[in-house]
Design a protein around this motif. Sequence first.
Motif, mmCIF file in Angstrom:
data_model
loop_
_atom_site.group_PDB
_atom_site.id
_atom_site.type_symbol
_atom_site.label_atom_id
_atom_site.label_comp_id
_atom_site.label_asym_id
_atom_site.label_seq_id
_atom_site.Cartn_x
_atom_site.Cartn_y
_atom_site.Cartn_z
ATOM 1 N N TYR A 21 -3.956 3.596 4.669
ATOM 2 C CA TYR A 21 -2.742 3.353 3.888
ATOM 3 C C TYR A 21 -2.473 1.867 3.941
ATOM 4 N N SER A 22 -2.088 1.290 2.793
ATOM 5 C CA SER A 22 -1.827 -0.141 2.688
ATOM 6 C C SER A 22 -0.480 -0.369 2.020
ATOM 7 N N CYS A 23 0.047 -1.571 2.190
ATOM 8 C CA CYS A 23 1.276 -1.990 1.510
ATOM 9 C C CYS A 23 0.986 -2.046 0.015
ATOM 10 N N ILE A 24 1.786 -1.393 -0.787
ATOM 11 C CA ILE A 24 1.555 -1.360 -2.234
ATOM 12 C C ILE A 24 1.805 -2.729 -2.875
ATOM 13 N N HIS A 25 2.574 -3.579 -2.205
ATOM 14 C CA HIS A 25 2.944 -4.869 -2.765
ATOM 15 C C HIS A 25 1.888 -5.950 -2.537
ATOM 16 N N CYS A 26 1.199 -5.906 -1.386
ATOM 17 C CA CYS A 26 0.225 -6.974 -1.080
ATOM 18 C C CYS A 26 -1.119 -6.444 -0.575
ATOM 19 N N ARG A 27 -1.240 -5.133 -0.403
ATOM 20 C CA ARG A 27 -2.462 -4.450 0.053
ATOM 21 C C ARG A 27 -2.821 -4.719 1.515
ATOM 22 N N ALA A 28 -1.896 -5.201 2.313
ATOM 23 C CA ALA A 28 -2.146 -5.335 3.752
ATOM 24 C C ALA A 28 -2.323 -3.934 4.340
ATOM 25 N N HIS A 29 -3.313 -3.781 5.201
ATOM 26 C CA HIS A 29 -3.529 -2.498 5.858
ATOM 27 C C HIS A 29 -2.329 -2.156 6.731
ATOM 28 N N LEU A 30 -1.993 -0.849 6.774
ATOM 29 C CA LEU A 30 -0.880 -0.386 7.603
ATOM 30 C C LEU A 30 -1.317 0.638 8.647
ATOM 31 N N ALA A 31 -2.128 1.632 8.218
ATOM 32 C CA ALA A 31 -2.518 2.695 9.159
ATOM 33 C C ALA A 31 -3.732 3.441 8.648
ATOM 34 N N ASN A 32 -4.496 4.009 9.579
ATOM 35 C CA ASN A 32 -5.551 4.955 9.241
ATOM 36 C C ASN A 32 -4.913 6.291 8.904
ATOM 37 N N HIS A 33 -5.590 7.072 8.087
ATOM 38 C CA HIS A 33 -5.091 8.407 7.740
ATOM 39 C C HIS A 33 -4.893 9.264 8.997
ATOM 40 N N ASP A 34 -5.710 9.043 10.012
ATOM 41 C CA ASP A 34 -5.611 9.811 11.261
ATOM 42 C C ASP A 34 -4.285 9.590 11.975
ATOM 43 N N GLU A 35 -3.566 8.532 11.650
ATOM 44 C CA GLU A 35 -2.286 8.229 12.297
ATOM 45 C C GLU A 35 -1.108 8.945 11.636
ATOM 46 N N LEU A 36 -1.356 9.610 10.497
ATOM 47 C CA LEU A 36 -0.305 10.352 9.804
ATOM 48 C C LEU A 36 0.042 11.594 10.610
ATOM 49 N N ILE A 37 1.304 11.747 10.960
ATOM 50 C CA ILE A 37 1.756 12.904 11.733
ATOM 51 C C ILE A 37 2.294 13.985 10.805
ATOM 52 N N SER A 38 3.165 13.603 9.870
ATOM 53 C CA SER A 38 3.718 14.584 8.936
ATOM 54 C C SER A 38 4.299 13.883 7.716
ATOM 55 N N LYS A 39 4.458 14.686 6.655
ATOM 56 C CA LYS A 39 5.092 14.203 5.430
ATOM 57 C C LYS A 39 6.481 14.805 5.355
ATOM 58 N N GLY A 40 7.440 14.006 4.936
ATOM 59 C CA GLY A 40 8.827 14.445 4.874
ATOM 60 C C GLY A 40 9.110 15.328 3.678
ATOM 61 N N ALA A 41 10.343 15.814 3.634
ATOM 62 C CA ALA A 41 10.804 16.653 2.539
ATOM 63 C C ALA A 41 10.596 15.934 1.211
ATOM 64 N N GLU A 42 10.132 16.666 0.233
ATOM 65 C CA GLU A 42 9.860 16.138 -1.107
ATOM 66 C C GLU A 42 8.827 15.018 -1.090
ATOM 67 N N ARG A 43 8.119 14.825 0.041
ATOM 68 C CA ARG A 43 7.013 13.875 0.179
ATOM 69 C C ARG A 43 7.384 12.434 -0.183
ATOM 70 N N ARG A 44 8.616 12.037 0.086
ATOM 71 C CA ARG A 44 9.043 10.656 -0.187
ATOM 72 C C ARG A 44 8.844 9.743 1.010
ATOM 73 N N ILE A 45 8.667 10.344 2.188
ATOM 74 C CA ILE A 45 8.442 9.572 3.411
ATOM 75 C C ILE A 45 7.340 10.232 4.223
ATOM 76 N N SER A 46 6.707 9.451 5.095
ATOM 77 C CA SER A 46 5.699 9.981 6.004
ATOM 78 C C SER A 46 5.940 9.426 7.399
ATOM 79 N N LEU A 47 5.683 10.271 8.409
ATOM 80 C CA LEU A 47 5.844 9.889 9.810
ATOM 81 C C LEU A 47 4.478 9.514 10.369
ATOM 82 N N PHE A 48 4.390 8.332 10.970
ATOM 83 C CA PHE A 48 3.140 7.821 11.523
ATOM 84 C C PHE A 48 3.267 7.566 13.016
#
Length: 117
Positions: A21-48
């Motif tokens: 996952y990367s910053c949509i504004h500048c493409r800086a890396h943020l996290a590997n997919h393996d670091e995703l813990i859960s997706k929030g209600a209506e999939r607007r947020i994700s917990l890492f």
Amino acid sequence: MVKMTKSKTFQAYLPSCHRTYSCIHCRAHLANHDELISKGAERRISLFSPQMVNVGCGPAEERVLLTGLHAVADIYCENCKTTLGWKYEHAFESSQKYKEGKFIIELAHMIKDNGWE
């Protein structure tokens, strides 16, 4: 004579063999997919997990969120300074303690990179 060297754009790069996952504004890396813990209600947020990269953290403050009172700190992209979401510093309810030290990223500020099909 000025010698041009290739400078490092971001503080950290994740391995290209992983979906990231990367910053949509500048493409800086943020996290590997393996670091995703859960997706929030209506999939607007994700917990890492806390293994995020290129993320800065502001001061903590108490906020009432959908899941109760928490001490949270806004997080931002270290490259472009865009606010991405927040970090859970402290949960006041015992059922929410698992979130402490973890990050919420708003999906509007994140893009999938490297091998997503």
